[in-house]
Design an enzyme around this catalytic site. Structure first.
Site, short mmCIF file in Angstrom:
data_model
loop_
_atom_site.label_atom_id
_atom_site.label_comp_id
_atom_site.label_asym_id
_atom_site.label_seq_id
_atom_site.Cartn_x
_atom_site.Cartn_y
_atom_site.Cartn_z
N GLN A 148 0.85 -1.21 0.00
CA GLN A 148 0.00 0.00 0.00
C GLN A 148 0.87 1.25 0.00
OE1 GLN A 148 -2.38 -1.02 3.54
NE2 GLN A 148 -0.48 -1.74 4.48
N GLU B 95 0.02 -8.69 11.19
CA GLU B 95 0.05 -7.46 10.38
C GLU B 95 0.65 -7.82 9.01
OE1 GLU B 95 -0.62 -4.00 10.30
OE2 GLU B 95 0.30 -4.29 8.33
N ASP C 144 -1.16 -12.30 6.15
CA ASP C 144 -2.53 -11.84 5.89
C ASP C 144 -3.43 -12.36 7.02
OD1 ASP C 144 -4.76 -10.95 3.87
OD2 ASP C 144 -5.29 -12.95 4.56
N GLY C 145 -4.22 -11.46 7.58
CA GLY C 145 -5.07 -11.83 8.71
C GLY C 145 -6.07 -12.92 8.38
N ASP D 28 -8.14 -4.64 13.84
CA ASP D 28 -7.76 -3.23 13.74
C ASP D 28 -7.29 -2.98 12.31
OD1 ASP D 28 -5.12 -1.22 15.30
OD2 ASP D 28 -6.88 -0.67 14.11
N SER D 29 -8.25 -3.08 11.38
CA SER D 29 -7.91 -3.13 9.95
C SER D 29 -8.05 -1.76 9.30
CB SER D 29 -8.85 -4.10 9.25
OG SER D 29 -10.15 -3.52 9.21
N THR D 30 -7.56 -1.70 8.08
CA THR D 30 -7.87 -0.57 7.22
C THR D 30 -9.33 -0.72 6.78
OG1 THR D 30 -6.93 -1.96 5.49
CG2 THR D 30 -5.55 -0.17 6.31
N PRO E 230 -5.61 -4.48 0.67
CA PRO E 230 -5.36 -5.65 1.52
C PRO E 230 -6.41 -5.80 2.64
CG PRO E 230 -3.71 -3.93 1.90
CD PRO E 230 -4.49 -3.52 0.70
#
Ligand code: SAM
Length: 285
Positions: free
Chosen positions: A30, A105, A137-138, A155-157, A162
């Site tokens: 990103q 993360e 990757d979560g 606690d993601s974007t 992603p």
């Protein structure tokens, strides 16, 4: 003077003056920018979307960390998905009874640059001996891990790039799979007045996958547009209905100084406005 324009919405935007550019580069996943703004302090954005600022991060991190942990009452294993800036980890680490923290993360560069340019977010938490920091990757992680958790914090974007996979039925099912009995999942779920579609989509997934689900909220100034929704899911419907005296006793025992969280705010946060209740409970077409 340069300005940062948030690109989350087509028809309107928020702009922040860049008083000092600290970092700006494409990572493997990103576009990462960190800059200083006279009002909000140091600001980190990913793919053109404000993720966190020094000035108001405490609201978001306290509410997404302390609500599930104090509602649970005996959380020993905690999983953080995302959270590369380290603010969530800092708040989880303040609970002495938490024995193990796993953070998954996807982008190591976010962690490295936030440790360097946003040191007050993690405040040394990345060096806590209880932490296992996994760069993955979560979604893949919750689908495959043999570990089990009492609290999972997504606690993601936003569901762009992603982060998109962290709003999928597979992700929520994966979280259900690795939650201990009586555990709780909480999620960053966007500003409900503007991102209602995301909130409704999450509600429909949680409804199918968990015995109990709801949302709670807090207003975080730089997540513009009103209250932010936090998803809640558990197999124990009592968890989000803890009596005030229980929360008060647990908060006192935790001996944590907060700037936003109180037991009263915790309870009140689960009271949702009618337009939001109508949307999340509406039958699917
Ligand atoms: N507080 C912010 C918000 O509410 O917008 C989000 C905090 S944090 C900066 C979001 C983190 O999620 C980032 O570090 C990003 O790299 C991470 N992330 C995005 N997609 C991911 C995925 N699929 N798996 C793990 N971490 C992911």
């Amino acid at each position: 003077m340069n300005k940062f324009s948030e690109t989350l919405y087509d028809a309107w935007e928020q702009q922040l003056r860049i008083d000092e550019l600290l970092y700006d580069s494409e990572t493997e996943h990103q576009r990462l920018i960190i800059f200083r703004n006279a009002t909000f302090g140091r600001v980190m954005a990913l793919d053109g979307i404000v993720q966190t600022t020094e000035r108001d991060e405490f609201i978001y991190h306290e509410m997404l960390a302390h609500v599930p942990i104090l509602a649970h009452g005996n959380a020993r294993q905690v999983l953080i998905i995302g959270g590369g800036d380290g603010g969530m980890l800092r708040e989880v680490c303040r609970h002495r009874n938490v024995a193990e923290i796993t953070q998954v993360e996807i982008d190591p560069r976010v962690v490295d640059m936030c440790r360097q340019y946003l040191p007050n977010h993690s405040a040394g938490a990345f060096d806590d001996g209880r932490l296992e920091l996994v760069f993955a990757d979560g979604l893949d992680y919750v689908r495959t891990t043999e570990s089990r958790f009492d609290v999972i914090i997504s606690d993601s974007t936003d569901p762009i790039g992603p982060g998109e996979s962290l709003f999928s039925a597979d992700f929520y099912a994966g979280c259900r799979r690795c939650l201990n009995p009586g555990g709780a999942l909480v999620t960053q779920n966007g500003v409900v007045f503007i991102q209602m579609d995301e909130v409704v989509a999450t509600a429909r997934h949680l409804k199918r996958i968990f015995d109990d689900w709801h949302f709670y909220s807090a207003a975080v100034p730089t997540y513009v547009g009103g209250i932010m929704a936090f998803g809640w899911a558990s197999d124990n419907a009592d968890l989000r209905r803890q009596p005030l005296e229980v929360l008060t006793q647990r908060f006192a025992a935790a001996a944590i100084n907060t700037r936003y969280y109180t037991p009263e705010v915790h309870q009140a946060a689960f009271a949702l406005p009618r337009y939001m209740l109508a949307a999340i409970n509406a039958p699917e077409e």
